[in-house]
Design a protein around this motif. Structure first.
Motif, PDB file in Angstrom:
ATOM      1  N   ARG A 165       0.564  -1.434   0.304  1.00 49.96           N
ATOM      2  CA  ARG A 165      -0.424   0.074   0.031  1.00 49.96           C
ATOM      3  C   ARG A 165       1.401   1.264   0.381  1.00 49.96           C
ATOM      4  N   GLN A 168       2.621   1.417  -3.691  1.00 48.04           N
ATOM      5  CA  GLN A 168       1.628   2.064  -4.357  1.00 48.04           C
ATOM      6  C   GLN A 168       1.564   4.057  -3.948  1.00 48.04           C
ATOM      7  N   GLN A 174       2.529   6.831  -6.803  1.00 45.97           N
ATOM      8  CA  GLN A 174       1.347   7.444  -7.258  1.00 45.97           C
ATOM      9  C   GLN A 174       2.035   8.833  -7.448  1.00 45.97           C
TER      10      GLN A 174
END
Length: 93
Positions: free
Chosen positions: A32, A35, A39
């Motif tokens: 998580r 990610q 991003q």
């Protein structure tokens, strides 16, 4: 260059996420965070490339305007000469 920059940002995101993970036994948290950082890194890279492209476009626009301004000045000089010639050819009233 774009791919290498993006790869460097992703690697940085992975390292940062690994360093911030609560423990190495929590892969969901690590995934998580990777990610999230990926991003953010992608958004920052896109923003940087956008600024570079805008800067290049502005430079091209300034060059184009400069070139066209010189051409416009030349045309005005030509027009002035033609008007002077026409004025001299007109009979006195």
């Amino acid at each position: 260059m774009k791919a290498s920059l993006l790869l460097a940002l992703v690697c940085t995101a992975v390292l940062a996420a690994g360093a911030r993970a609560d423990s190495p036994r929590e892969p969901e948290t690590l995934v998580r965070k990777v990610q999230e950082y990926a991003q953010k890194a992608t958004a920052m890279a896109k923003s940087a490339f956008s600024m570079v492209q805008e800067s290049e476009a502005a430079q091209q626009a300034r060059r184009w305007l400069s070139d066209k301004a010189d051409l416009a000045k030349q045309r005005l000089v030509w027009l002035k000469e033609k008007l002077v010639e026409l004025w001299k050819q007109m009979p006195a009233a």
